[in-house]
Enzyme design. Structure first.
Site, mmCIF file in Angstrom:
data_model
loop_
_atom_site.group_PDB
_atom_site.id
_atom_site.type_symbol
_atom_site.label_atom_id
_atom_site.label_comp_id
_atom_site.label_asym_id
_atom_site.label_seq_id
_atom_site.Cartn_x
_atom_site.Cartn_y
_atom_site.Cartn_z
ATOM 1 N N HIS A 68 0.881 -1.191 -0.164
ATOM 2 C CA HIS A 68 -0.146 -0.014 0.166
ATOM 3 C C HIS A 68 0.755 1.171 -0.235
ATOM 4 O O HIS A 68 0.345 2.332 -0.489
ATOM 5 C CB HIS A 68 -1.095 -0.134 0.979
ATOM 6 C CG HIS A 68 -0.378 0.011 2.518
ATOM 7 N ND1 HIS A 68 0.124 -1.096 3.145
ATOM 8 C CD2 HIS A 68 -0.124 0.961 3.407
ATOM 9 C CE1 HIS A 68 0.999 -0.675 4.273
ATOM 10 N NE2 HIS A 68 0.595 0.488 4.313
ATOM 11 N N GLY A 84 0.745 -6.540 -1.538
ATOM 12 C CA GLY A 84 -0.400 -5.589 -1.442
ATOM 13 C C GLY A 84 -1.212 -6.444 -0.112
ATOM 14 O O GLY A 84 -1.433 -5.819 1.012
ATOM 15 N N PRO A 85 -1.723 -7.750 -0.487
ATOM 16 C CA PRO A 85 -1.895 -8.506 0.835
ATOM 17 C C PRO A 85 -0.701 -8.655 1.809
ATOM 18 O O PRO A 85 0.303 -9.101 1.403
ATOM 19 C CB PRO A 85 -2.300 -9.842 0.284
ATOM 20 C CG PRO A 85 -2.372 -9.695 -1.295
ATOM 21 C CD PRO A 85 -1.575 -8.520 -1.556
ATOM 22 N N LEU A 86 -0.858 -7.822 2.652
ATOM 23 C CA LEU A 86 0.208 -7.817 3.705
ATOM 24 C C LEU A 86 0.754 -9.150 4.290
ATOM 25 O O LEU A 86 -0.010 -10.096 4.259
ATOM 26 C CB LEU A 86 -0.122 -6.891 5.024
ATOM 27 C CG LEU A 86 -0.540 -5.426 4.707
ATOM 28 C CD1 LEU A 86 -1.123 -4.733 5.805
ATOM 29 C CD2 LEU A 86 0.807 -4.920 4.475
ATOM 30 N N GLY A 116 1.421 -4.445 9.842
ATOM 31 C CA GLY A 116 0.734 -5.325 9.266
ATOM 32 C C GLY A 116 1.482 -6.635 8.866
ATOM 33 O O GLY A 116 0.957 -7.587 8.855
ATOM 34 N N SER A 155 4.031 -38.640 1.661
ATOM 35 C CA SER A 155 2.917 -38.827 1.228
ATOM 36 C C SER A 155 2.376 -38.488 -0.156
ATOM 37 O O SER A 155 1.497 -38.941 -0.867
ATOM 38 C CB SER A 155 1.641 -38.255 2.206
ATOM 39 O OG SER A 155 2.136 -38.319 3.540
ATOM 40 N N GLU A 164 2.241 -24.314 4.886
ATOM 41 C CA GLU A 164 1.753 -24.507 3.454
ATOM 42 C C GLU A 164 1.658 -22.788 2.903
ATOM 43 O O GLU A 164 2.087 -22.819 1.694
ATOM 44 C CB GLU A 164 0.358 -24.961 3.154
ATOM 45 C CG GLU A 164 0.031 -26.252 3.680
ATOM 46 C CD GLU A 164 0.060 -26.697 5.200
ATOM 47 O OE1 GLU A 164 0.152 -25.778 5.691
ATOM 48 O OE2 GLU A 164 -0.029 -28.060 5.399
ATOM 49 N N PHE A 190 -5.274 -28.661 1.883
ATOM 50 C CA PHE A 190 -4.610 -27.609 2.551
ATOM 51 C C PHE A 190 -4.281 -26.454 1.710
ATOM 52 O O PHE A 190 -3.718 -25.301 1.992
ATOM 53 C CB PHE A 190 -3.218 -28.152 3.208
ATOM 54 C CG PHE A 190 -3.424 -29.298 4.226
ATOM 55 C CD1 PHE A 190 -4.757 -29.070 5.122
ATOM 56 C CD2 PHE A 190 -2.841 -30.344 4.271
ATOM 57 C CE1 PHE A 190 -4.677 -29.938 6.094
ATOM 58 C CE2 PHE A 190 -3.003 -31.292 4.952
ATOM 59 C CZ PHE A 190 -4.114 -31.017 6.021
ATOM 60 N N HIS A 212 -10.192 -33.566 6.127
ATOM 61 C CA HIS A 212 -9.290 -33.954 5.212
ATOM 62 C C HIS A 212 -9.758 -34.029 3.860
ATOM 63 O O HIS A 212 -8.717 -34.276 2.768
ATOM 64 C CB HIS A 212 -8.232 -34.983 5.621
ATOM 65 C CG HIS A 212 -7.318 -34.569 6.770
ATOM 66 N ND1 HIS A 212 -7.635 -33.837 7.949
ATOM 67 C CD2 HIS A 212 -5.846 -34.628 6.802
ATOM 68 C CE1 HIS A 212 -6.668 -33.820 8.618
ATOM 69 N NE2 HIS A 212 -5.552 -34.423 7.986
HETATM 70 C C1 LIG Z 1 -3.791 -9.049 4.259
HETATM 71 C C2 LIG Z 1 -4.291 -7.607 4.244
HETATM 72 N N1 LIG Z 1 -5.426 -7.293 5.134
HETATM 73 C C3 LIG Z 1 -5.926 -5.944 5.046
HETATM 74 C C4 LIG Z 1 -5.252 -4.944 4.218
HETATM 75 C C5 LIG Z 1 -5.716 -3.818 4.035
HETATM 76 N N2 LIG Z 1 -4.900 -2.740 4.570
HETATM 77 C C6 LIG Z 1 -4.130 -2.111 3.831
HETATM 78 S S1 LIG Z 1 -2.947 -0.971 4.789
HETATM 79 C C7 LIG Z 1 -3.365 -1.547 6.087
HETATM 80 C C8 LIG Z 1 -3.062 -1.169 7.291
HETATM 81 C C9 LIG Z 1 -1.635 -1.110 7.438
HETATM 82 O O1 LIG Z 1 -1.134 -0.923 8.549
HETATM 83 P P1 LIG Z 1 0.375 -1.041 8.574
HETATM 84 O O2 LIG Z 1 0.794 -2.247 8.239
HETATM 85 O O3 LIG Z 1 1.008 -0.636 10.191
HETATM 86 O O4 LIG Z 1 1.198 -0.126 7.556
HETATM 87 P P2 LIG Z 1 1.590 1.297 7.883
HETATM 88 O O5 LIG Z 1 0.686 1.906 9.020
HETATM 89 O O6 LIG Z 1 3.016 1.494 8.305
HETATM 90 O O7 LIG Z 1 1.069 1.856 6.522
HETATM 91 C C10 LIG Z 1 -4.545 -2.500 6.053
HETATM 92 C C11 LIG Z 1 -5.242 -3.261 7.017
HETATM 93 C C12 LIG Z 1 -4.250 -5.363 3.487
HETATM 94 N N3 LIG Z 1 -3.500 -4.723 2.623
HETATM 95 N N4 LIG Z 1 -3.573 -6.800 3.336
#
Ligand SMILES: Cc1ncc(C[n+]2csc(CCOP(=O)(O)OP(=O)(O)O)c2C)c(N)n1
Length: 711
Positions: free
Chosen positions: A76, A138-140, A180, A408, A451, A476, A512
């Protein structure tokens, strides 16, 4: 490392560069009226210090295989990355089109159109959209987890290809992470793995600003992250103030000299640094500062409050003098070394060239096995294991492992030179022991029961040019989906091996037994799903996986033995390449009923077909290992397999029926699962839910009756 400036205090020129990064980010978000300005403002000194003083990256050869990697895990905050790429003049290398060069340069025009349709400056960094986006984030948590795979790849490349006097691979992998990233489970899995593996080439810089969207992190996240990482086996260093870049510099030097542990540098920073009203407030997230606040902030930085997207000319020059020249020099030195290496080790150099180009060596598929017809047969997991070993013997950069399920999933590389990827012992001089059974040159990776991190890691390995595989039980994939989705989005040639693919796995019971997993993998754009029906279809499925350079493949395989079909009696397994093919057809006219199935249920359809034949019914069996591949065939081929004129249709698949209407129509019979499974031996579970030939025959006859009545 830039020895002239490494730990020097920030100069006015440095400050000007940092503020240029900040104001560019502010202007991008303000213009787009969306995005996150606060984090780039807070983390700009950190990123600047790393790029300007340490990162070995030739901005004009971004595919150089020994470049340091920079992963912006908190995607982000991408406005920061776009500023760095622009000021650093990163652009596609001349004449090479390998992964690192994907896309076009980030220009000021692109920056101005941040987050708009068609802009390379996307809302989060999308690998391939612009040069220099090492991975999609993007997904943290995903970025840091992927960086572990990049570090594993570097360790493997170094152990495999470096020779005395030829250090071809010694790059570092840096990731910039946020709160995050540190909260997400996947980063914990990945950090645990990296600590275990002692990946000394890996450095995460944690921009700890104690803010996330809902406010201060003291409402959610109060553990001692540093202590946690120390427990994982990382070296942890602290920077008290992000603006004090000499402290970070000193730690980055320490990292560079660290021979045996990954490094976490925890940097205390202020989100929205310099914005008088929004600093330390949650509003610095997810929205522009607003015109008034922008002006005040620019004044705080000593900036012209009316200037927008201002880039003082000395700033790119300064980047060029340090970041640019250091990288170009390092790359030139490497190139001359590589030229000598090509002469001395032509075979190894050829392998590196293949990896860079994403190609396979001649004859890679020559030793693929062929399986004799057998009523008893083998499971497709067993067959796949044999195929995988045959391929991996030929292609040294086919490597990988499972999430503690290699035995497995039958994914162990068993040939004598395969080895295990594990850190070798350190010698007195800090050098690791060279390739032996357990070393970074090993090709069997133990990912542990992780995983999600496994799948993120293999993405990182694929981004480095390797052809990795990752294995586990199909159920999984639910745990790994986040990383698989990004691999599909990036078009990475990863092969996933998902076994125990239906209720037929039996005794482990409903937790499973996969139901909806197959349908959900098919729903993922870019994911190639193949569920082969017998051993010879499995050979073809692996062949397709290896030939696929534009995205990942999921091989969906059985635990139980399946008959190996007699291909003199039934059609050749080469039909797998079309996604679906006529496996068994009727004689004496066009078919009256179509039996469609994948994987283990194809054998049921064959049994039903033989019965129907005896009963004088003209049936056709269509094996459909891959819907995606079938959808890519032309209309004539599709019609030749599934003729419109034949509407009496039955599909059989021991999973969710979702989507089969596409092939059997609204009135076709869909033999599928409508609930979770049950706990019993596999044969009993199958019988309990009606997966037997008699049921298929009945469904076919009902279809015929229905259609005959209509006619
Ligand atoms: C997996 C995931 N969940 C939610 C979000 C939505 N999101 C974008 S920025 C943010 C907050 C981020 O806070 P932080 O990681 O502390 O970053 P900073 O404050 O330094 O920008 C969230 C929840 C995301 N990008 N990824």
């Amino acid at each position: 490392m830039d020895t002239t400036t490494a730990t020097a205090p920030a100069t006015e020129l440095d400050q000007l560069c940092i503020n240029t990064l900040r104001t560019l980010a502010i202007d991008m978000v303000q213009q787009a009226d969306s995005g996150h300005p606060g984090t780039p403002m807070g983390a700009a000194p950190t990123a600047y210090c790393l790029w300007q003083r340490f990162l070995n990256y030739d901005p004009h050869a971004p595919a150089w295989p020994n470049r340091d990697r920079f992963v912006l895990s908190c995607g982000h905050a991408c406005a920061l990355l776009y500023g760095l790429l622009f000021l650093g003049d990163v652009k596609p290398g001349s004449g090479d089109d390998a992964r690192g060069s994907l896309g076009q340069a980030v220009t000021l025009d692109e920056i101005r159109s941040f987050r708009q349709l068609g802009s390379r400056c996307t809302g989060h960094p999308e690998h391939g959209w612009a040069t220099g986006f090492e991975t999609t984030t993007g997904p943290l948590g995903q970025g840091v987890a992927t960086s572990v795979g990049m570090a594993m790849a570097e360790a493997w490349l170094a152990a495999t290809y470096n020779r005395p006097g030829f250090t071809l691979f010694d790059h570092k992998v840096y990731a910039l992470a946020s709160d995050g990233d540190m909260m997400e489970g996947v980063s914990a899995e990945a950090a645990s793995l990296a600590g275990h593996l002692q990946l000394a080439n890996l450095c995460w810089i944690y921009d700890s600003n104690h803010i996330s969207i809902e406010g201060a992190t003291d409402i959610t996240f109060t553990e001692d992250v540093g202590a946690r990482f120390e427990a994982y086996g990382w070296r942890v260093l602290h920077v008290a103030d992000a603006n004090a870049i000499e402290q970070l510099s000193a730690h980055l030097e320490t990292f560079a000299l660290q021979p045996s542990l990954p490094t976490l540098i925890v940097v205390q920073s202020h989100i929205g640094y310099g914005a008088p009203h929004k600093q330390d407030e949650k509003e610095a997230h997810g929205e522009p500062l607003g015109e008034d606040e922008v002006r005040l902030t620019k004044e705080f930085y000593g900036w012209d409050p009316d200037a927008k997207f201002l880039v003082p000319s000395v700033v790119p020059q300064h980047f060029k003098a340090h970041f640019g020249q250091r990288g170009a020099k390092a790359h030139a030195t490497w190139e001359s070394l590589y030229q000598k290496y090509q002469v001395q080790y032509p075979d190894l150099a050829q392998q590196i060239a293949h990896m860079q180009a994403g190609t396979l060596p001649e004859g890679w598929d020559a030793p693929l096995p062929r399986f004799e017809a057998s009523a008893k047969g083998v499971s497709t997991r067993d067959a796949a294991g044999k195929v995988q070993n045959a391929i991996a013997r030929q292609v040294p950069w086919v490597l990988g492992g499972a999430a503690d399920l290699a035995p497995s999933t039958k994914t162990v590389l068993t040939f004598d030179f395969a080895g295990v990827f594990e850190p070798g012992p350190l010698a007195d001089d800090g050098e690791r022991a060279k390739a032996d059974a357990h070393s970074f040159a090993g090709r069997n990776f133990h990912f542990g029961i992780r995983e999600h991190a496994m799948c993120a890691a293999v993405s990182g390995m694929a981004l480095a040019g390797l052809r990795p595989f990752a294995a586990g039980f199909l159920i999984f994939t639910d745990y790994a989906r986040g990383a698989m989705r990004l691999a599909a989005m990036m078009g990475l040639p990863v092969t996933y091996i998902w076994t125990h693919d239906s209720i037929a796995l039996g005794e482990d019971g409903p937790t499973h037994q996969p139901i909806e997993q197959l349908a959900s993998l098919r729903a993922m754009p870019g994911m190639r799903v193949l569920r082969p029906a017998d051993a010879n279809e499995t050979v073809e499925a692996w062949r397709i996986a290896m030939q696929s350079t534009d995205g990942p493949t999921s091989l969906v395989l059985t635990r139980q033995a399946l008959p190996t079909l007699d291909r003199t009696q039934y059609a050749s397994a080469a039909g797998v390449a079309h996604g679906a093919y006529v496996l068994a057809d009727c004689e004496g006219g066009s078919p009256e009923v179509l039996l469609l199935a994948t994987g283990s249920e194809v054998a049921l359809c064959i049994a039903a077909y033989e019965q129907l034949k005896k009963d004088g019914v003209r049936a056709r069996v269509v094996s459909m290992p891959s819907w995606e591949l079938f959808e890519r065939q032309d209309a004539a081929y599709q019609e030749s397999v599934l003729p419109d004129a034949v509407q009496a249709r039955v599909s059989v698949e021991a999973g969710s029926g979702l989507g089969w209407e596409r092939y059997v129509g609204r009135h076709g019979a869909i033999l599928a699962m409508h609930s979770f499974g049950t706990s019993a031996p596999g044969k009993d579970v199958l019988a309990h839910f009606g997966f037997d030939a008699a049921h298929v025959v009945r469904a076919a006859q009902e279809q015929l009756r229905r259609h005959q009545a209509k006619a």
